[in-house]
Design a protein around this motif. Structure first.
Motif, PDB file in Angstrom:
ATOM      1  N   MET A  12      -7.970   2.445  -8.250  1.00 15.78           N
ATOM      2  CA  MET A  12      -8.654   1.156  -8.340  1.00 15.78           C
ATOM      3  C   MET A  12     -10.140   1.336  -8.059  1.00 15.78           C
ATOM      4  SD  MET A  12      -5.744  -1.224  -6.544  1.00 15.78           S
ATOM      5  CE  MET A  12      -6.827  -2.630  -6.514  1.00 15.78           C
ATOM      6  N   GLU A  13     -10.699   2.455  -8.495  1.00 16.42           N
ATOM      7  CA  GLU A  13     -12.108   2.739  -8.234  1.00 16.42           C
ATOM      8  C   GLU A  13     -13.025   1.822  -9.047  1.00 16.42           C
ATOM      9  OE1 GLU A  13     -13.795   6.225  -9.896  1.00 16.42           O
ATOM     10  OE2 GLU A  13     -12.338   6.357 -11.514  1.00 16.42           O
ATOM     11  N   HIS A  14     -14.206   1.569  -8.502  1.00  9.49           N
ATOM     12  CA  HIS A  14     -15.249   0.804  -9.197  1.00  9.49           C
ATOM     13  C   HIS A  14     -14.766  -0.564  -9.686  1.00  9.49           C
ATOM     14  CE1 HIS A  14     -17.243   4.785  -9.439  1.00  9.49           C
ATOM     15  NE2 HIS A  14     -18.350   4.069  -9.448  1.00  9.49           N
ATOM     16  N   LEU A  15     -13.950  -1.245  -8.900  1.00 15.79           N
ATOM     17  CA  LEU A  15     -13.585  -2.625  -9.237  1.00 15.79           C
ATOM     18  C   LEU A  15     -14.443  -3.623  -8.459  1.00 15.79           C
ATOM     19  CD1 LEU A  15      -9.679  -2.521  -9.444  1.00 15.79           C
ATOM     20  CD2 LEU A  15     -11.325  -2.480 -11.312  1.00 15.79           C
ATOM     21  N   TYR A  16     -15.108  -3.127  -7.419  1.00 15.44           N
ATOM     22  CA  TYR A  16     -15.973  -3.946  -6.565  1.00 15.44           C
ATOM     23  C   TYR A  16     -15.237  -5.163  -6.010  1.00 15.44           C
ATOM     24  CZ  TYR A  16     -19.406  -0.815  -8.509  1.00 15.44           C
ATOM     25  OH  TYR A  16     -20.075   0.330  -8.881  1.00 15.44           O
ATOM     26  N   LEU A  17     -14.002  -4.920  -5.579  1.00  7.44           N
ATOM     27  CA  LEU A  17     -13.199  -5.970  -4.968  1.00  7.44           C
ATOM     28  C   LEU A  17     -13.659  -6.206  -3.537  1.00  7.44           C
ATOM     29  CD1 LEU A  17      -9.678  -4.783  -6.181  1.00  7.44           C
ATOM     30  CD2 LEU A  17     -10.996  -6.713  -7.072  1.00  7.44           C
ATOM     31  N   SER A  18     -13.704  -7.454  -3.137  1.00  9.59           N
ATOM     32  CA  SER A  18     -14.111  -7.810  -1.779  1.00  9.59           C
ATOM     33  C   SER A  18     -12.971  -8.584  -1.120  1.00  9.59           C
ATOM     34  CB  SER A  18     -15.381  -8.665  -1.816  1.00  9.59           C
ATOM     35  OG  SER A  18     -15.751  -9.057  -0.515  1.00  9.59           O
ATOM     36  N   GLN A  19     -12.194  -7.893  -0.301  1.00 14.38           N
ATOM     37  CA  GLN A  19     -11.051  -8.510   0.373  1.00 14.38           C
ATOM     38  C   GLN A  19     -10.521  -7.558   1.434  1.00 14.38           C
ATOM     39  OE1 GLN A  19      -8.870  -8.168  -3.606  1.00 14.38           O
ATOM     40  NE2 GLN A  19      -7.174  -8.001  -2.178  1.00 14.38           N
ATOM     41  N   THR A  20      -9.648  -8.051   2.277  1.00 13.90           N
ATOM     42  CA  THR A  20      -8.960  -7.170   3.218  1.00 13.90           C
ATOM     43  C   THR A  20      -7.831  -6.463   2.478  1.00 13.90           C
ATOM     44  OG1 THR A  20      -7.508  -8.971   3.904  1.00 13.90           O
ATOM     45  CG2 THR A  20      -9.510  -8.625   5.211  1.00 13.90           C
ATOM     46  N   LEU A  21      -7.402  -5.354   3.026  1.00 14.96           N
ATOM     47  CA  LEU A  21      -6.357  -4.568   2.369  1.00 14.96           C
ATOM     48  C   LEU A  21      -5.022  -4.716   3.090  1.00 14.96           C
ATOM     49  CD1 LEU A  21      -8.361  -1.365   1.436  1.00 14.96           C
ATOM     50  CD2 LEU A  21      -7.382  -3.045  -0.126  1.00 14.96           C
ATOM     51  N   PRO A  22      -3.928  -4.583   2.329  1.00 12.55           N
ATOM     52  CA  PRO A  22      -2.590  -4.757   2.899  1.00 12.55           C
ATOM     53  C   PRO A  22      -2.088  -3.498   3.599  1.00 12.55           C
ATOM     54  CG  PRO A  22      -2.412  -4.256   0.576  1.00 12.55           C
ATOM     55  CD  PRO A  22      -3.887  -4.339   0.884  1.00 12.55           C
ATOM     56  N   ASP A  23      -0.883  -3.579   4.106  1.00 13.40           N
ATOM     57  CA  ASP A  23      -0.185  -2.440   4.701  1.00 13.40           C
ATOM     58  C   ASP A  23       0.384  -1.587   3.563  1.00 13.40           C
ATOM     59  OD1 ASP A  23       1.464  -0.667   5.986  1.00 13.40           O
ATOM     60  OD2 ASP A  23       2.560  -2.172   7.128  1.00 13.40           O
ATOM     61  N   PHE A  24      -0.084  -0.364   3.449  1.00 11.69           N
ATOM     62  CA  PHE A  24       0.355   0.523   2.369  1.00 11.69           C
ATOM     63  C   PHE A  24       1.640   1.284   2.703  1.00 11.69           C
ATOM     64  CE2 PHE A  24      -4.133   0.021   1.303  1.00 11.69           C
ATOM     65  CZ  PHE A  24      -4.090  -0.126  -0.075  1.00 11.69           C
ATOM     66  N   SER A  25       2.190   1.092   3.881  1.00 14.86           N
ATOM     67  CA  SER A  25       3.345   1.876   4.345  1.00 14.86           C
ATOM     68  C   SER A  25       4.531   1.910   3.388  1.00 14.86           C
ATOM     69  CB  SER A  25       3.809   1.370   5.713  1.00 14.86           C
ATOM     70  OG  SER A  25       2.810   1.553   6.682  1.00 14.86           O
ATOM     71  N   PRO A  26       4.853   0.809   2.654  1.00 11.32           N
ATOM     72  CA  PRO A  26       6.014   0.870   1.763  1.00 11.32           C
ATOM     73  C   PRO A  26       5.863   1.845   0.589  1.00 11.32           C
ATOM     74  CG  PRO A  26       5.412  -1.417   2.220  1.00 11.32           C
ATOM     75  CD  PRO A  26       4.301  -0.557   2.727  1.00 11.32           C
ATOM     76  N   MET A  27       4.645   2.305   0.316  1.00 16.20           N
ATOM     77  CA  MET A  27       4.402   3.121  -0.879  1.00 16.20           C
ATOM     78  C   MET A  27       4.624   4.601  -0.570  1.00 16.20           C
ATOM     79  SD  MET A  27       1.085   1.035  -2.315  1.00 16.20           S
ATOM     80  CE  MET A  27       1.288   1.563  -4.020  1.00 16.20           C
ATOM     81  N   LYS A  28       5.840   4.943  -0.195  1.00  9.76           N
ATOM     82  CA  LYS A  28       6.172   6.286   0.284  1.00  9.76           C
ATOM     83  C   LYS A  28       6.009   7.376  -0.770  1.00  9.76           C
ATOM     84  CE  LYS A  28       7.459   4.862   4.386  1.00  9.76           C
ATOM     85  NZ  LYS A  28       6.555   5.038   5.520  1.00  9.76           N
ATOM     86  N   SER A  29       6.045   7.019  -2.054  1.00  3.47           N
ATOM     87  CA  SER A  29       5.944   8.019  -3.114  1.00  3.47           C
ATOM     88  C   SER A  29       4.505   8.370  -3.476  1.00  3.47           C
ATOM     89  CB  SER A  29       6.659   7.527  -4.375  1.00  3.47           C
ATOM     90  OG  SER A  29       8.020   7.273  -4.117  1.00  3.47           O
ATOM     91  N   LEU A  30       3.537   7.626  -2.930  1.00  5.96           N
ATOM     92  CA  LEU A  30       2.142   7.761  -3.338  1.00  5.96           C
ATOM     93  C   LEU A  30       1.588   9.150  -3.046  1.00  5.96           C
ATOM     94  CD1 LEU A  30       0.465   5.579  -4.716  1.00  5.96           C
ATOM     95  CD2 LEU A  30      -0.594   5.078  -2.520  1.00  5.96           C
ATOM     96  N   LYS A  31       0.997   9.750  -4.085  1.00  8.36           N
ATOM     97  CA  LYS A  31       0.357  11.058  -3.955  1.00  8.36           C
ATOM     98  C   LYS A  31      -1.160  10.945  -4.086  1.00  8.36           C
ATOM     99  CE  LYS A  31       4.287  13.594  -5.902  1.00  8.36           C
ATOM    100  NZ  LYS A  31       4.746  14.455  -7.021  1.00  8.36           N
ATOM    101  N   VAL A  32      -1.620  10.016  -4.931  1.00  8.92           N
ATOM    102  CA  VAL A  32      -3.058   9.825  -5.168  1.00  8.92           C
ATOM    103  C   VAL A  32      -3.405   8.369  -4.923  1.00  8.92           C
ATOM    104  CG1 VAL A  32      -4.922   9.929  -6.867  1.00  8.92           C
ATOM    105  CG2 VAL A  32      -3.118  11.676  -6.890  1.00  8.92           C
ATOM    106  N   LEU A  33      -4.354   8.138  -4.013  1.00  8.81           N
ATOM    107  CA  LEU A  33      -4.838   6.792  -3.734  1.00  8.81           C
ATOM    108  C   LEU A  33      -6.355   6.814  -3.808  1.00  8.81           C
ATOM    109  CD1 LEU A  33      -4.355   3.850  -2.868  1.00  8.81           C
ATOM    110  CD2 LEU A  33      -4.415   4.629  -0.492  1.00  8.81           C
ATOM    111  N   ASP A  34      -6.903   6.189  -4.843  1.00 10.09           N
ATOM    112  CA  ASP A  34      -8.349   6.143  -5.034  1.00 10.09           C
ATOM    113  C   ASP A  34      -8.803   4.689  -5.016  1.00 10.09           C
ATOM    114  OD1 ASP A  34     -11.016   6.329  -5.739  1.00 10.09           O
ATOM    115  OD2 ASP A  34     -10.685   7.782  -7.346  1.00 10.09           O
TER     116      ASP A  34
END
Length: 197
Positions: free
Chosen positions: A120-142
């Motif tokens: 989700m790079e370069h989207l210029y989102l302005s907000q708080t972020l959620p709990d990412f814990s459920p995403m156990k399969s995630l290898k790349v987070l940008d």
């Protein structure tokens, strides 16, 4: 006899249901997002004449499930639909970067339990972020080049399959420090936190 008929019919019924749900997602995209330049969405024929597995930026597996959606860098603007994985339950790769997308879709992405790459790079989102814990399969987070605010999502350090973690240029976070248990990320190859308070 009824049991046999039901067991023969049920897989077919499940495929119809899945196709309908996935088709609904692409209808939502066409209604809420537009291309500012080029004709990237022009081949997304949601009338049903062209299978969505043949749409630009869409990859399906052999069972017809969408496993990759890459609409990055397409100059798209508008409201991205929330709840993407309720429509695309087998999604493995989601690339949305370098667009002008709004909406409340970030929180619902954490329901994508099979997702391995989220860009989700370069989207210029302005907000708080959620709990990412459920995403156990995630290898790349940008999540680089956004305007996220509030607390840094320390939950990313629970994702033990992470290989790449990028929050570069997100200076709106409250002051924070790396947790002591960062050593749990034994597969991590790259972590970029420049200008990230």
């Amino acid at each position: 006899i009824l049991l046999i008929i039901h067991s023969l019919f049920y897989p077919f019924q499940a495929v119809i249901s899945t196709n309908t749900n996935q088709s609904e997602f692409f209808v939502l995209i066409i209604k809420s997002v537009s291309a500012n330049s080029g004709n990237f969405l022009s081949d997304w024929d949601v009338t049903g004449r062209k299978p969505y597995c043949n749409f630009s930026g869409v990859t399906c597996n052999n069972d017809g499930y969408v496993v990759e959606l890459d609409i990055s860098g397409r100059s798209l603007s508008g409201k991205f639909p929330a709840g993407i994985c309720s429509y695309l339950p087998q999604l493995r790769v989601l690339r949305l970067g370098r667009n002008n997308l709004q909406g409340d879709f970030v929180d619902s992405i954490t329901n994508c339990s099979f997702l391995e790459e989220l860009n989700m790079e370069h989207l210029y989102l302005s907000q708080t972020l959620p709990d990412f814990s459920p995403m156990k399969s995630l290898k790349v987070l940008d999540m680089s080049y956004n305007l996220f605010i509030g607390k840094f999502p320390m939950s990313v350090f629970n994702l033990t399959n992470l290989e790449v973690l990028n929050f570069n240029e997100n200076e709106g976070f409250n002051l924070w420090q790396l947790p002591e248990d960062i050593t749990r990320l034994t597969k991590l190859k790259s972590m970029i936190l420049t200008t990230c308070m």
